[in-house]
Scaffold this active site. Sequence first.
Site, PDB file in Angstrom:
ATOM      1  N   SER A  58      40.216  26.365  34.866  1.00 25.44           N
ATOM      2  CA  SER A  58      39.574  27.395  34.052  1.00 25.44           C
ATOM      3  C   SER A  58      40.571  28.516  33.824  1.00 25.44           C
ATOM      4  O   SER A  58      41.467  28.735  34.654  1.00 25.44           O
ATOM      5  CB  SER A  58      38.350  27.957  34.776  1.00 25.44           C
ATOM      6  OG  SER A  58      37.841  29.103  34.108  1.00 25.44           O
ATOM      7  N   TYR A  70      34.352  30.856  42.422  1.00 24.97           N
ATOM      8  CA  TYR A  70      34.668  29.984  41.282  1.00 24.97           C
ATOM      9  C   TYR A  70      36.129  30.168  40.890  1.00 24.97           C
ATOM     10  O   TYR A  70      36.857  29.188  40.725  1.00 24.97           O
ATOM     11  CB  TYR A  70      33.746  30.322  40.107  1.00 24.97           C
ATOM     12  CG  TYR A  70      34.045  29.531  38.862  1.00 24.97           C
ATOM     13  CD1 TYR A  70      33.541  28.249  38.698  1.00 24.97           C
ATOM     14  CD2 TYR A  70      34.827  30.068  37.847  1.00 24.97           C
ATOM     15  CE1 TYR A  70      33.812  27.511  37.558  1.00 24.97           C
ATOM     16  CE2 TYR A  70      35.100  29.342  36.699  1.00 24.97           C
ATOM     17  CZ  TYR A  70      34.594  28.067  36.558  1.00 24.97           C
ATOM     18  OH  TYR A  70      34.874  27.346  35.426  1.00 24.97           O
TER      19      TYR A  70
END
Length: 128
Positions: free
Chosen positions: A24, A38
């Site tokens: 990401s 995350y």
Amino acid sequence: LVQIETALEMFKKSGSGHLVLISSVLGNTGVPGGKAAYCASKAGMTSLGESLRAEYDKGPIRVTVIEPGYIESEMTAKSATTMLMVDNETGVRAMVEAIEKEKGRAVVPRWPWAPLTQVMRLLPPKYT
């Protein structure tokens, strides 16, 4: 990690392969609050991918690390304040193109995320 190791063993037995890891853009920086874990996990995925790219730089196994920006999905639907999100079709198309080009590492969609990722690496986390 077990899945990656298994895939690499299969690729070694067959003599070639293309490992694709999905990270990401948030793996490039810290983000305060609920997204901290995350971000950390995606930073780990990117680092692992870069390590594997270095290990297999001569082939025959290719490694690609994809770093998506905000793409419309079930996960992003839970966030009412996600800026710069692209629709699912645009995002998926960008991911497929990056995988097929086998660039090694790609931020998708390229605009606006490639330049933003560079800026995010320099900003203090409270501004990201």
